[in-house]
Design a protein around this motif. Structure first.
Motif, short mmCIF file in Angstrom:
data_model
loop_
_atom_site.label_atom_id
_atom_site.label_comp_id
_atom_site.label_asym_id
_atom_site.label_seq_id
_atom_site.Cartn_x
_atom_site.Cartn_y
_atom_site.Cartn_z
N MET A 1 0.85 -1.20 0.00
CA MET A 1 0.00 0.00 0.00
C MET A 1 0.88 1.24 0.00
O MET A 1 1.85 1.33 0.72
CB MET A 1 -0.90 -0.03 1.24
N PRO A 5 -1.84 10.13 1.43
CA PRO A 5 -1.50 11.53 1.14
C PRO A 5 -1.63 12.38 2.40
O PRO A 5 -2.53 12.18 3.21
CB PRO A 5 -2.56 11.93 0.09
N ILE A 6 -0.72 13.33 2.57
CA ILE A 6 -0.80 14.25 3.70
C ILE A 6 -1.92 15.25 3.43
O ILE A 6 -2.02 15.81 2.35
CB ILE A 6 0.53 15.01 3.89
N SER A 7 -2.79 15.44 4.40
CA SER A 7 -3.87 16.40 4.25
C SER A 7 -3.33 17.77 4.67
O SER A 7 -3.18 18.06 5.86
CB SER A 7 -5.05 16.01 5.12
N PHE A 10 -3.95 19.85 7.97
CA PHE A 10 -4.71 19.08 8.96
C PHE A 10 -3.83 18.74 10.16
O PHE A 10 -2.74 18.23 10.02
CB PHE A 10 -5.25 17.79 8.36
N GLY A 26 -8.20 4.58 14.43
CA GLY A 26 -9.34 5.15 13.71
C GLY A 26 -10.50 5.57 14.60
O GLY A 26 -11.51 6.05 14.11
N TYR A 28 -12.18 7.78 18.02
CA TYR A 28 -11.97 8.96 18.84
C TYR A 28 -12.82 8.84 20.09
O TYR A 28 -13.81 8.13 20.12
CB TYR A 28 -12.32 10.24 18.07
N THR A 84 -18.78 3.12 14.16
CA THR A 84 -18.96 4.47 13.61
C THR A 84 -17.91 5.44 14.14
O THR A 84 -18.03 6.64 13.94
CB THR A 84 -20.36 5.02 13.90
N LYS A 85 -16.90 4.93 14.85
CA LYS A 85 -15.67 5.63 15.22
C LYS A 85 -15.59 6.14 16.65
O LYS A 85 -14.53 6.53 17.09
CB LYS A 85 -15.32 6.81 14.27
N TYR A 203 -15.06 -3.66 8.21
CA TYR A 203 -15.86 -4.13 7.08
C TYR A 203 -15.32 -5.45 6.56
O TYR A 203 -14.18 -5.82 6.85
CB TYR A 203 -15.86 -3.06 5.97
N TRP B 16 -8.85 1.91 0.71
CA TRP B 16 -8.81 3.37 0.72
C TRP B 16 -8.50 3.87 -0.68
O TRP B 16 -7.58 3.40 -1.33
CB TRP B 16 -7.74 3.87 1.70
N ASP B 51 -16.35 6.33 4.63
CA ASP B 51 -15.41 6.73 5.68
C ASP B 51 -14.36 7.64 5.05
O ASP B 51 -13.81 7.30 4.00
CB ASP B 51 -14.72 5.51 6.29
N ARG B 53 -10.67 9.56 5.69
CA ARG B 53 -9.48 9.50 6.55
C ARG B 53 -8.54 10.64 6.18
O ARG B 53 -8.16 10.80 5.03
CB ARG B 53 -8.78 8.16 6.38
N LEU B 54 -8.19 11.44 7.18
CA LEU B 54 -7.22 12.52 7.00
C LEU B 54 -5.91 12.12 7.67
O LEU B 54 -5.92 11.46 8.71
CB LEU B 54 -7.73 13.82 7.62
N THR B 55 -4.80 12.54 7.08
CA THR B 55 -3.48 12.23 7.63
C THR B 55 -2.71 13.54 7.82
O THR B 55 -2.54 14.31 6.87
CB THR B 55 -2.69 11.31 6.67
N GLN B 61 -3.69 10.25 12.19
CA GLN B 61 -4.83 10.07 11.28
C GLN B 61 -6.15 10.16 12.04
O GLN B 61 -6.22 9.81 13.22
CB GLN B 61 -4.77 8.69 10.61
N ALA B 62 -7.17 10.66 11.37
CA ALA B 62 -8.51 10.68 11.95
C ALA B 62 -9.50 10.22 10.88
O ALA B 62 -9.33 10.53 9.70
CB ALA B 62 -8.86 12.08 12.43
N GLN B 63 -10.51 9.49 11.32
CA GLN B 63 -11.54 8.98 10.40
C GLN B 63 -12.92 9.41 10.87
O GLN B 63 -13.18 9.46 12.08
CB GLN B 63 -11.55 7.45 10.38
N ARG B 64 -13.80 9.70 9.94
CA ARG B 64 -15.20 9.94 10.24
C ARG B 64 -16.04 9.41 9.08
O ARG B 64 -15.54 9.26 7.96
CB ARG B 64 -15.52 11.43 10.40
N SER B 65 -17.33 9.19 9.36
CA SER B 65 -18.27 8.74 8.32
C SER B 65 -19.11 9.91 7.82
O SER B 65 -19.54 10.75 8.63
CB SER B 65 -19.21 7.68 8.88
N VAL B 89 -12.53 16.68 12.24
CA VAL B 89 -12.48 16.44 10.80
C VAL B 89 -13.37 17.40 10.04
O VAL B 89 -12.97 17.97 9.02
CB VAL B 89 -12.86 14.97 10.50
N PHE B 103 -7.67 13.73 -0.43
CA PHE B 103 -7.71 12.98 0.84
C PHE B 103 -8.22 11.58 0.54
O PHE B 103 -8.56 11.26 -0.59
CB PHE B 103 -8.56 13.70 1.89
N GLU B 104 -8.24 10.72 1.58
CA GLU B 104 -8.62 9.33 1.36
C GLU B 104 -10.05 9.08 1.81
O GLU B 104 -10.53 9.64 2.79
CB GLU B 104 -7.71 8.41 2.16
N ARG B 106 -13.08 5.55 1.78
CA ARG B 106 -13.45 4.21 1.32
C ARG B 106 -14.94 3.98 1.51
O ARG B 106 -15.57 4.53 2.40
CB ARG B 106 -12.62 3.12 1.98
#
Lengths: 206, 254
Positions: A1, A5-7, A10, A26, A28, A84-85, A203, B16, B51, B53-55, B61-65, B89, B103-104, B106
């Motif tokens: 993989m 990418p860097i956001s 952020f 993943g 919080y 859902t995180k 998933y 992703w 989902d 995902r920001l890096t 990293q943080a993920q949200r839906s 996010v 950004f990513e 999936r």
């Protein structure tokens, strides 16, 4: 993989706490208790409530509300993790452990290695016996010292806190032992068959 | 079925993908829609989510839906994001992101809260705030597919300026006599407002004729108290609970 990418621009807004090692990848932290269900909240009177253990289609044991409350109760303080995180630390539960249910049913051990949990409203979810026994799973009837609210699964929900929280099925009524692992409701709609938050098994195929 | 024989419809693993921001649109002061070009997007159904995902530069990293707002037929993916003020996010997505940024994400995720025009029965959508987003994907899909069944959207917003997709909803309703859109404004109303001015409740659904519909498909999405009330009211009005699908947005998030 390839590298993600860097956001640009952020940065984490959440303070890095010492609790960081209790939060799976993943996820919080949240301090409130979100409600997530696929349909309406069923209204279930404890007068009509019962909980059953089944082997395939046959009944192994069944308790009404009063009988269930008379079983030895277990207190558990644990962290929970929703797919859902959100994760919530140090939640406080009371209920009857899977081990106690087996014992009360007169079983020295579980008759199969897998279970399917069946709930009011038709929801199902699959959990291996290995993830329920030795204190790992319970049928919870109290949260934070109070009867479990209907929107959070009351009068009784499953609690399998080391798996993603959809496995902790709300409004649980039957635990059915099955010979082979099968997909439940969310598991047949693209969610992971096992659901370990520490391996981020959200998933199918994760 | 055995594992050696893959069957059509068996979900593949969700990888992703890179999403490139094509354009941004401000829907309300707190809500922005992102139009994205996603590499190898497999397609989706109206009502599903992704989902994100920001890096950060330090690897954090943080993920949200987020719900998908675009219909399955659209060539680009649209997400509509509400800014959660202390969120991590959403303020980035609605404030920092520019066209060309990558950004990513999936998906698609969620195979239950979905609707297609092939599903028989009238469509009833009840949305609160940004809970309208997956419902909009359904209405857009319905408009493209060609409506064959009546549809009703009951949409609760705090005030007139916070109605997401307001103009587009008006156009959809004007173009389609079988679509009825009813707004309720719970906190403030423009002068001369004749519509509902309270939260969605049983009397409202009754007045809108929901109980008279034969075998409707209900989709309810919004903040938890709204969803609980609307779902409960629908059950009390005689709608089969199995026909009521819900998505709840908890007060937390971000």
């Amino acid at each position: 993989m390839t590298e993600p990418p860097i956001s640009r621009g952020f940065r984490s807004r959440k303070p890095q706490t010492e609790q960081r090692d209790r939060v799976p990848p993943g996820q919080y932290l949240t301090t409130d208790f979100p409600v997530l269900s696929a349909g309406p909240t069923p209204s279930i009177s404890v007068d009509n409530w019962s909980f059953a253990l089944q082997l395939g289609g046959s009944l192994l044991a069944k308790w009404n509300w009063t009988e269930f409350q008379a079983l030895p109760q277990t207190d558990l303080k644990t962290d929970i993790h929703c797919v859902t995180k959100w994760s919530k630390l140090d939640t406080q539960w009371r209920g009857v452990s899977f081990d106690t249910l087996l014992e009360a049913a007169g079983l020295s051990e579980a008759p199969t290695e897998y279970t399917m949990l069946h709930c009011d409203g038709g929801y199902t979810t699959n959990v291996p016996v290995a993830d329920l026994k030795d204190g790992m799973g319970m049928v919870a009837t109290q949260y934070d010292g109070l009867p479990l609210a209907p929107s959070h699964g009351g009068p009784a929900r499953m609690l399998v806190p080391h798996l993603y929280f959809w496995k902790s099925a709300k409004w649980v009524r039957r635990l059915r032992f099955i010979e082979k692992d099968e997909a439940g409701f969310w598991e047949s709609l693209g969610y992971h068959i096992y659901g370990d938050p520490w391996r981020e098994q959200r998933y199918t195929g994760d | 079925m055995t594992e050696a024989q893959p069957v059509a419809g068996v979900p593949r693993r969700l990888l992703w993908s890179r999403a490139e921001v094509v354009s941004l649109r401000d829907d309300t002061p707190r809500v922005r829609s992102l139009t994205l070009a996603v590499a190898d997007w497999p397609g989706h159904l109206a009502g599903q989510h992704v989902d994100v995902r920001l890096t950060a530069e330090d690897g954090y990293q943080a993920q949200r839906s987020y719900s998908i707002a675009s219909p399955p037929e659209a060539p680009l993916l649209e997400l509509t994001v509400e800014t959660i003020s202390d969120g991590e996010v959403s303020p980035y997505l609605t404030g920092e992101l520019r066209p060309g940024d990558i950004f990513e994400l999936r998906g698609p995720i969620g195979g239950y809260f979905v609707w297609s025009e092939r599903q028989p029965g009238p469509l009833v959508l009840i949305g609160g705030g940004s809970g309208v987003v997956p419902l909009m994907a359904m209405l857009r899909h319905r408009a493209i597919a060609g409506p064959t069944q009546p549809a009703l959207l009951v949409y609760s917003s705090r005030n007139w300026d916070e109605i997401i997709y307001r103009d587009e909803l008006e156009r959809l309703a004007a173009a389609d006599p079988s679509l009825r859109i009813v707004h309720t404004l719970t906190r403030a109303q423009p002068q001369g407002w004749q519509g509902f001015r309270r939260r969605v409740d049983k009397a409202m659904l009754e007045e809108l004729g929901v109980p008279a519909l034969a075998s409707p498909n209900l989709f309810i999405c919004g903040p938890t108290p709204m969803v609980e009330t609307a779902a409960q009211a629908s059950v009390e009005l005689g709608i089969d609970a199995a026909r009521i699908k819900t998505e709840r947005f908890g007060p937390s998030g971000g």
